[in-house]
Design a protein around this motif. Structure first.
Motif, mmCIF file in Angstrom:
data_model
loop_
_atom_site.group_PDB
_atom_site.id
_atom_site.type_symbol
_atom_site.label_atom_id
_atom_site.label_comp_id
_atom_site.label_asym_id
_atom_site.label_seq_id
_atom_site.Cartn_x
_atom_site.Cartn_y
_atom_site.Cartn_z
ATOM 1 N N ARG A 49 44.045 21.540 1.726
ATOM 2 C CA ARG A 49 44.113 20.232 0.931
ATOM 3 C C ARG A 49 45.481 19.786 0.706
ATOM 4 O O ARG A 49 45.816 19.302 -0.295
ATOM 5 C CB ARG A 49 43.135 20.299 -0.137
ATOM 6 C CG ARG A 49 41.850 20.746 0.173
ATOM 7 C CD ARG A 49 40.994 20.702 -1.082
ATOM 8 N NE ARG A 49 40.947 19.466 -1.593
ATOM 9 C CZ ARG A 49 41.151 18.822 -2.881
ATOM 10 N NH1 ARG A 49 41.568 19.657 -3.628
ATOM 11 N NH2 ARG A 49 40.799 17.695 -3.085
ATOM 12 N N GLN A 52 48.082 15.845 -1.724
ATOM 13 C CA GLN A 52 47.112 15.411 -2.397
ATOM 14 C C GLN A 52 47.491 13.657 -2.543
ATOM 15 O O GLN A 52 48.522 13.336 -2.666
ATOM 16 C CB GLN A 52 47.028 15.908 -3.979
ATOM 17 C CG GLN A 52 46.576 17.113 -3.888
ATOM 18 C CD GLN A 52 44.981 17.357 -3.648
ATOM 19 O OE1 GLN A 52 44.293 16.795 -4.302
ATOM 20 N NE2 GLN A 52 44.751 18.165 -2.501
ATOM 21 N N SER A 58 43.226 14.480 0.119
ATOM 22 C CA SER A 58 44.507 14.761 0.657
ATOM 23 C C SER A 58 44.652 14.169 1.985
ATOM 24 O O SER A 58 43.836 13.948 2.722
ATOM 25 C CB SER A 58 44.655 16.306 0.617
ATOM 26 O OG SER A 58 43.754 16.800 1.514
ATOM 27 N N GLU A 61 42.980 16.774 4.685
ATOM 28 C CA GLU A 61 41.615 16.657 5.047
ATOM 29 C C GLU A 61 41.506 15.541 5.782
ATOM 30 O O GLU A 61 40.704 15.392 6.791
ATOM 31 C CB GLU A 61 40.865 16.375 3.654
ATOM 32 C CG GLU A 61 40.850 17.448 2.838
ATOM 33 C CD GLU A 61 40.358 17.150 1.288
ATOM 34 O OE1 GLU A 61 39.103 17.485 1.039
ATOM 35 O OE2 GLU A 61 41.102 16.627 0.531
#
Length: 841
Positions: A49, A52, A58, A61
């Protein structure tokens, strides 16, 4: 035979690595031909992740999901040899060098690295970076070539898909990476980015939107939105390979609420028997916020449709169903932006004050927030206040009504009533549900009480510094009030410093309003003595904004330190702005923040006048209340450097909110070490220091030890539980210094020399408890200024020492004396002068 066995072992080793990390793809169909003999390595930049976004979703992801969908499209729909991915799930951590090494070992034909960008809260754009540099004024591309060609295609295709689906996405273009990162001297003739420099095949890195942008980050959370980005990359690869797009209908867009103009959560869109429902708190947003109404995207994406005319049905809880006619394109995305109307009756959502609350007449509005845009005239005709009073309507928006209170009586109970008759502003004109029972009609009432008249002058809540010893004689004094004051009632003579035996210190006085309080800040015009007790004197005469005037003097004491700067490393004075510091949203360490309230800006209105500063760096922060927040305002410059024998210092203007900040440095081991957190519970300017030898060193990503030469990495601001989550801090004159014991100095007046010794009448006179005594000397002299009672007994020596020629003003504090008449006497050489003064307590 031995050679064959070695090859078999090597092949087995790579298979183990690739399958354990997910580099082999599923079996493929061959709907689209023309990619046979071609392979691609899809690098979903970063892992887990990392990086962010504004709401905690994030970059890593998002890139993971896009890469997996792109791999699926290539492997299931084309005859491509292989599409490898760097990661198959969110728990794998694959380092950058590992990714390029594996791509090289696989001997892929193309390396595609997926990213999103970071920046200010409102910034979002696409960017393509292929491996290249400038040589003798000519852009050069790395071998093997192909990254530029792919970038030129994706720059158009990906940007078009994002702009038309989400709006507001800018396009920065396709660059040779080293030219983008500014090699002005053209001295580096190889790619800048690791993925372009270390990969041994054509390569491209794409930045698709900013995960630090609130609008973009909420879209990134949507699973189908990532399919849209993957589809744009898929089409770009096909065009790069000279292959036509397949015929397929795609419908995408966003659904908005007519009244609120916000995206709709939980709306369902149906076309050709296929339905999707936009994200909701329960389906997605609960992972990133505790507030069910906080996040929304209204995004939908439906593929596999038949091109041509189609009927689209949109529905949702508390919304009227709507039917639209569209024509689905064959090899492009068809975009639709429907607006649906809520069938909820208009009603009052909230008020300020709340039921039974208080309002201060004249200084506050009554505020009524409706759930829908209202027909303003219909509301005004139905609204009344009892007992009868004059008031005016101040519509902030068609959903938010402000009502003036300046004509309301003090300390009175009132009832505001909205009777039957108001309607929403739409053509349907749904009737107002006053009592919120779900049926039209009913009366809304708000009972409130007005507060007392403001008859109290502002009160001093803090004087800083107060009863403390400062490190050096560089002092800024802050006087914090309990309310806002009238700036025009404060002058440069409203504040001065006094010290026994020394001339009064005048200075420049500024008034700053910080939220609902004012602070009077005093910047001395002359250098203060070292190791000397000073008294801050705040003269009466200033008023609050309603005209209540302070009638008495206030005082506070502090002692200057006995150290002065020995050597100074000027790190940043911010006179040319805050560059090279980044926006906090550009750092992956920044988490838990509200995008719209978080930024860095240069300010000219709040500066450290003690150094003559004209510009400073203001950091605005907004932290999400349901999680811990941290802003890292990163400085990418590696100079100037200093070692741990130095003291870091910066002037910090605080907002008094009780959040905290710290210094962070990067040492020679490339480790980040930090100071302890400083709680910013003051309003105004303060010199904050970090003695890197004596004070705590806290590991940020380091080991708690400062090794070798270091440089400033960042200012960091963090939230404090239970404290206000929105505010700002201002930073100026960042330095690293060493100190030495100071030599006392005195600043005296040498111009317009008098021709004779004189002693003036003290003022004020009578006085309580302090007064000023002025005398003049034609030449430098030994002087004694003493006070005697009427019996001739000496009660205090105000000053004894040498004074230069000129006029001198000395303050005398008689707090320890009883009321009465006293004699003050000036003795210099053979001259003795005296006068009477009256102390009245």
């Amino acid at each position: 035979m031995i050679l064959a066995k070695r090859h078999l072992l090597k092949a087995t080793f790579f298979v183990f690595i690739f399958t354990s990390l997910g580099f082999f793809a599923p079996l493929k169909a061959q709907e689209i031909t023309g990619l046979s003999g071609f392979s691609i390595f899809i690098d979903q930049g970063h892992s887990a992740r990392e990086n962010q976004g504004v709401f905690g979703y994030s970059e890593a992801e998002k890139s993971l999901a896009i890469g997996l969908e792109l791999q699926r499209l290539l492997m299931e729909r084309t005859d491509i040899d292989t599409a490898y991915v760097a990661r198959t799930n969110g728990t794998q951590v694959v380092e950058l060098s590992q990714r390029t090494s594996l791509a090289n070992a696989l001997n892929a034909d193309f390396y595609y690295s997926i990213h999103s960008d970071a920046g200010g809260a409102t910034a979002t754009s696409t960017l393509m970076l292929h491996g290249g540099w400038k040589e003798n004024g000519v852009i050069m591309e790395k071998n093997p070539k192909g990254g530029k060609a792919m970038g030129d295609i994706m720059d158009i295709v990906l940007t078009d898909a994002m702009v038309r689906s989400t709006g507001g996405v800018g396009r920065r273009g396709n660059y040779a990476d080293r030219t983008f990162y500014r090699d002005a001297n053209q001295s580096y003739r190889y790619p800048y980015l690791h993925v372009n420099r270390e990969s041994r095949m054509a390569s491209l890195l794409s930045e698709a939107g900013f995960h630090t942008n609130a609008y973009q980050n909420q879209r990134n959370m949507n699973a189908d939105y990532k399919r849209l980005e993957a589809r744009a990359a898929f089409w770009s690869i096909l065009e790069y390979m000279g292959v036509s797009r397949p015929v397929e209908g795609i419908l995408t867009g966003e659904i908005k609420d007519f009244d609120t103009e916000l995206f709709v959560n939980g709306a369902t869109i149906t076309v050709q028997g296929k339905s999707v429902t936009t994200d909701t708190y329960d389906s997605v947003f609960n992972k990133y916020s505790n507030n069910p109404d906080h996040l929304r995207n209204g995004f939908f994406y439906i593929d596999g449709l038949t091109p041509g005319p189609a009927e689209v049905i949109i529905s949702g809880d508390h919304y009227d169903a709507d039917t639209l006619q569209v024509v689905i394109g064959d090899t492009v995305m068809t975009y639709l932006y429907p607006v649906i109307r809520s069938n909820l009756l208009p009603s009052v959502e909230s008020t300020l004050p709340e039921e039974g609350g208080n309002v201060n007449p004249g200084s506050q509005l009554l505020t009524i927030n409706f759930n829908k845009n209202m027909n303003e005239a219909s509301v005004e005709s139905a609204l009344s206040i009892s007992p009868a009073a004059n008031f005016n309507f101040n519509w902030i928006t068609s959903k938010r009504l402000g009502i003036t209170t300046s004509d309301l009586d003090y300390e009175t109970d009132y009832t505001l009533t909205i009777g039957e008759g108001p309607t929403e502003s739409s053509a349907r004109a749904l009737e107002f549900d006053g009592n919120a029972d779900g049926t039209p009609g009913g009366v809304f009432t708000l009972n409130f009480t007005t507060g007392p008249a403001d008859i109290s002058p502002p009160k001093v809540t803090a004087i800083d510094p107060f009863k403390t010893t400062t490190l050096t004689n560089s002092v800024v004094v802050n006087i914090t009030l309990d309310e806002l004051i009238d700036h025009a009632t404060v002058t440069n003579s409203s504040v001065h410093l006094t010290a026994t035996g020394l001339d009064n210190v005048a200075g420049t006085v500024k008034v700053y309003d910080v939220f609902d309080r004012s602070v009077i800040t005093f910047f001395p015009n002359t250098t203060l003595e070292y190791d000397t007790k000073y008294t801050t004197v705040i003269s009466p005469g200033y008023s609050d904004i309603t005209g209540n005037t302070v009638a008495s003097e206030r005082r506070g004491q502090f002692t200057t330190g006995n150290f002065e700067n020995k050597s100074v490393v000027n790190i940043h004075d911010f006179e040319s702005g805050f560059a090279p510091f980044w926006q906090p949203t550009q750092s992956g360490s920044t988490v838990g923040y509200i995008s719209d309230n978080t930024s860095v800006e240069a300010t000219t209105s709040i500066t450290n006048l003690l150094s003559g500063s004209t510009k400073a760096m203001r950091i605005n922060y907004g932290f999400m209340t349901d999680q811990s927040g941290l802003l890292r305002v990163h400085n990418p410059s590696t100079s100037p450097k200093f070692n741990s024998s130095y003291i870091l210092q910066s002037y910090v203007f605080g907002d008094g909110n009780g959040n905290k900040f710290r210094f962070v440095i990067r040492d020679k081991n490339n480790e980040l070490e930090a100071s302890a957190w400083t709680t910013v519970d003051w309003i105004g300017w303060k010199l904050v220091t970090w003695d890197m030898t004596e004070d705590d060193v806290v590991a940020f990503t380091g080991d708690g030890v400062i090794n070798g030469l270091a440089y400033i990495d960042s200012y960091q601001i963090a939230s404090t539980a239970g404290q206000p989550n929105i505010g700002y801090m201002v930073f100026d004159d960042l330095k690293a210094v060493t100190l030495q014991t100071a030599t006392s100095i005195e600043s005296e007046i040498d111009s317009n020399l008098p021709t004779a010794i004189s002693l003036n009448q003290n003022y004020p006179n009578p006085f309580n408890p302090s007064t000023n005594i002025r005398f003049e000397l034609p030449a430098r002299s030994e002087v004694r200024l003493e006070v005697f009672d009427m019996l001739g007994r000496k009660v205090e020596t105000i000053f004894s020492g040498t004074k230069a020629a000129g006029a001198h003003l000395i303050s005398f504090d008689a707090s320890g004396l009883a009321s009465g008449v006293y004699i003050y006497r000036l003795t210099t050489g053979n001259h003795v002068l005296s006068k009477k003064m009256l102390l009245m307590k």
